[in-house]
Design a protein around this motif. Structure first.
Motif, PDB file in Angstrom:
ATOM      1  N   UNK A   1       0.822  -1.204   0.000  1.00 13.86           N
ATOM      2  CA  UNK A   1       0.000   0.000   0.000  1.00 13.86           C
ATOM      3  C   UNK A   1       0.865   1.267   0.000  1.00 13.86           C
ATOM      4  N   UNK A   2       2.042   1.203   0.620  1.00 15.12           N
ATOM      5  CA  UNK A   2       2.951   2.337   0.538  1.00 15.12           C
ATOM      6  C   UNK A   2       3.551   2.435  -0.860  1.00 15.12           C
ATOM      7  N   UNK A   3       3.841   1.296  -1.481  1.00 17.58           N
ATOM      8  CA  UNK A   3       4.515   1.278  -2.776  1.00 17.58           C
ATOM      9  C   UNK A   3       3.596   1.655  -3.931  1.00 17.58           C
ATOM     10  N   UNK A   4       2.286   1.452  -3.774  1.00 20.02           N
ATOM     11  CA  UNK A   4       1.381   1.742  -4.898  1.00 20.02           C
ATOM     12  C   UNK A   4       0.467   2.936  -4.587  1.00 20.02           C
ATOM     13  N   UNK A   5      -0.601   2.796  -3.781  1.00 18.20           N
ATOM     14  CA  UNK A   5      -1.438   3.980  -3.534  1.00 18.20           C
ATOM     15  C   UNK A   5      -0.681   5.124  -2.867  1.00 18.20           C
ATOM     16  N   UNK A   6       0.246   4.794  -1.946  1.00 23.05           N
ATOM     17  CA  UNK A   6       0.996   5.843  -1.267  1.00 23.05           C
ATOM     18  C   UNK A   6       1.861   6.633  -2.228  1.00 23.05           C
ATOM     19  N   UNK A   7       2.671   5.929  -3.032  1.00 24.88           N
ATOM     20  CA  UNK A   7       3.531   6.612  -3.988  1.00 24.88           C
ATOM     21  C   UNK A   7       2.705   7.327  -5.052  1.00 24.88           C
ATOM     22  N   UNK A   8       1.592   6.715  -5.481  1.00 30.17           N
ATOM     23  CA  UNK A   8       0.757   7.375  -6.489  1.00 30.17           C
ATOM     24  C   UNK A   8       0.219   8.706  -5.975  1.00 30.17           C
ATOM     25  N   UNK A   9      -0.162   8.771  -4.704  1.00 27.28           N
ATOM     26  CA  UNK A   9      -0.662  10.025  -4.145  1.00 27.28           C
ATOM     27  C   UNK A   9       0.376  11.130  -4.302  1.00 27.28           C
ATOM     28  N   UNK A  10       1.644  10.807  -4.019  1.00 27.81           N
ATOM     29  CA  UNK A  10       2.710  11.783  -4.185  1.00 27.81           C
ATOM     30  C   UNK A  10       2.966  12.130  -5.641  1.00 27.81           C
ATOM     31  N   UNK A  11       2.989  11.116  -6.509  1.00 30.82           N
ATOM     32  CA  UNK A  11       3.214  11.355  -7.944  1.00 30.82           C
ATOM     33  C   UNK A  11       2.095  12.210  -8.534  1.00 30.82           C
ATOM     34  N   UNK A  12       0.864  11.915  -8.182  1.00 28.44           N
ATOM     35  CA  UNK A  12      -0.266  12.671  -8.724  1.00 28.44           C
ATOM     36  C   UNK A  12      -0.237  14.119  -8.251  1.00 28.44           C
ATOM     37  N   UNK A  13       0.060  14.336  -6.969  1.00 30.44           N
ATOM     38  CA  UNK A  13       0.122  15.704  -6.445  1.00 30.44           C
ATOM     39  C   UNK A  13       1.262  16.479  -7.099  1.00 30.44           C
ATOM     40  N   UNK A  14       2.417  15.845  -7.243  1.00 28.25           N
ATOM     41  CA  UNK A  14       3.544  16.504  -7.895  1.00 28.25           C
ATOM     42  C   UNK A  14       3.225  16.809  -9.357  1.00 28.25           C
TER      43      UNK A  14
END
Length: 455
Positions: free
Chosen positions: A266-279
């Motif tokens: 969950x950190x590797x997929x939804x968690x990282x995606x949240x950061x990638x999408x915001x950036x």
């Protein structure tokens, strides 16, 4: 309409409002940062505060309902949510906005777990599967529609209306809660582990503040002080768990390979995606000059890919096994993130479309498989304890993913131009998203792994 469907409507409406508030506010971040004159790392606290509020309240929502009654808590939560939304929309300063987002998250954290428990207790067997399908539909519909809607609001009005827009729905949820939920009280459960909850929240808050300060150009000693404080609270919580019969989060359960790996996924997929999408929202709006509405519409592709992946995982889970599905999800998701490394201008629109589609496929497959795998080995009271870990971890992953990636991006801006800093940030995110591949051998072979599910 029967009583159980009335309860389901209240829960699904509250769940929809919660999802909309997370994803609609994200597309408004660049406008908020520009108007309130804060950095991209600092403005992430508009989302972090909301999720921190959710994390703080989720573990004690059941106790509050037993103490004061289901109808009272559900109605009060939506009224408080409405008040906080109003004050977020009227906020003229960054600190006041963050404070009311924290309150709003706490209000949402009361309704979601309580409404889910009430609904799932009223639907059994095959009927529960239908409700789960509706929950999944809401979880996909809200992220798909809310960014584009939020972008249109920002483009044609202001970011203030992103928060005010949820008022009619939250007031309707409060009214339906009072009219439809039966006025009954349960026997109050044992007092929750409030000391442990405070230590856990202090740990998360300190770590988020550390990354925010470090990525925003503040003196390093301030970030290090927050890091030391977070580690101290973590040590204190670990010591507290050893002497507590019912800790708010039982860390011993993380030794279970399926739960532990699912948490990492969950950190590797939804968690990282949240950061990638915001950036990416900052990059698309500030550097490529796309409108907020256009940059938010890419989530439609993400949701479409996630829906296809979720349907496929539900069909092939027992046949392929969790390890293979996790591997496919991690690779697809990281390929989608890596595709963003080729985006330099608006002429690269096909590459952005491909990236969000791949991230949706990987995100849907990873989240669905993790949700199915995490609690396979638990029964009785351990199921509830593991569920608390899972729900808190899900919220923490969103906050930590966004804070970490924005910190990396702001640090790279000290040495690189905007476009190279963005490319290197997403490349590092893609590589970090592959790290759980090294732990997939912890899962048992498919036949043994899914024996409980098949049974």
């Amino acid at each position: 309409m029967t009583y159980r469907y009335k309860v389901a409507v209240v829960f699904l409406l509250g769940f929809f409002i919660d999802c909309v508030n997370i994803f609609m506010s994200a597309v408004a971040m660049p406008s908020i940062a520009a108007q309130l004159q804060v950095s991209s790392a600092a403005v992430a606290w508009v989302a972090n505060a909301y999720i921190l509020g959710l994390t703080l309240v989720i573990p004690i929502s059941t106790w509050l309902a037993g103490r004061f009654g289901n109808r009272q808590i559900l109605c009060a939560s939506m009224l408080l949510f409405s008040l906080a939304a109003l004050l977020c929309g009227l906020a003229d300063g960054f600190l006041s906005l963050v404070f009311w987002r924290l309150v709003q998250g706490m209000a949402g954290g009361l309704l979601i777990p309580l409404g889910q428990a009430l609904t799932f207790n009223l639907f059994q067997g095959a009927q529960r599967a239908r409700i789960s399908t509706l929950v999944m539909a809401v979880a996909l519909l809200a992220p798909a529609l809310s960014p584009a809607l939020g972008g249109a609001i920002v483009d044609h009005s202001s970011w203030h209306w992103v928060f005010l827009a949820s008022l009619p729905l939250s007031l309707l949820a409060a009214l339906l809660s009072w009219c439809w939920i039966k006025a009954e009280r349960n026997t109050p459960p044992p007092r929750p582990d409030l000391r442990g909850l405070l230590l856990l929240s202090a740990t998360l808050g300190s770590l988020l503040l550390c990354m925010s300060l470090y990525g925003s150009g503040y003196p390093p000693y301030q970030a290090l002080l927050c890091l030391a404080t977070g580690l101290l609270f973590a040590v204190l919580y670990r010591r507290h768990c050893r002497g507590c019969e019912q800790p708010i989060v039982d860390l011993q359960l993380l030794k279970n390979p399926r739960l532990g790996l699912s948490v990492g996924i969950y950190y590797a997929i939804p968690g990282i995606f949240t950061g990638v999408n915001l950036l990416s929202l900052f990059f698309l709006q500030d550097s490529l000059h796309l409108s907020a509405q256009h940059s938010g519409m890419f989530m439609l592709l993400y949701a479409a890919g996630a829906l296809l992946a979720m349907l496929a995982c539900g069909r092939y889970y027992n046949r392929l096994g969790a390890a293979r599905l996790f591997a496919i999800a991690l690779v697809l998701h990281s390929l989608g993130i890596a595709a963003l490394c080729g985006v330099d201008s608006t002429s690269d629109l096909p590459l952005i479309l491909l990236a969000y589609t791949l991230m949706g496929l990987g995100g849907g497959a990873g989240a669905n498989t993790a949700q199915t795998t995490a609690l396979l080995d638990f029964a009785g009271t351990d199921t509830h304890k593991a569920s608390v870990i899972w729900n808190i971890n899900r919220q923490m992953a969103f906050s930590l993913g966004a804070a970490l990636l924005l910190m990396i991006y702001n640090l790279l801006l000290r040495f690189l131009e905007v476009i190279p800093a963005y490319h290197l940030s997403v490349l590092l995110a893609a590589l970090a998203g592959l790290m759980p591949l090294l732990s997939l051998n912890r899962l048992n072979p498919p036949k043994d792994s899914h024996a409980p599910l098949d049974h």
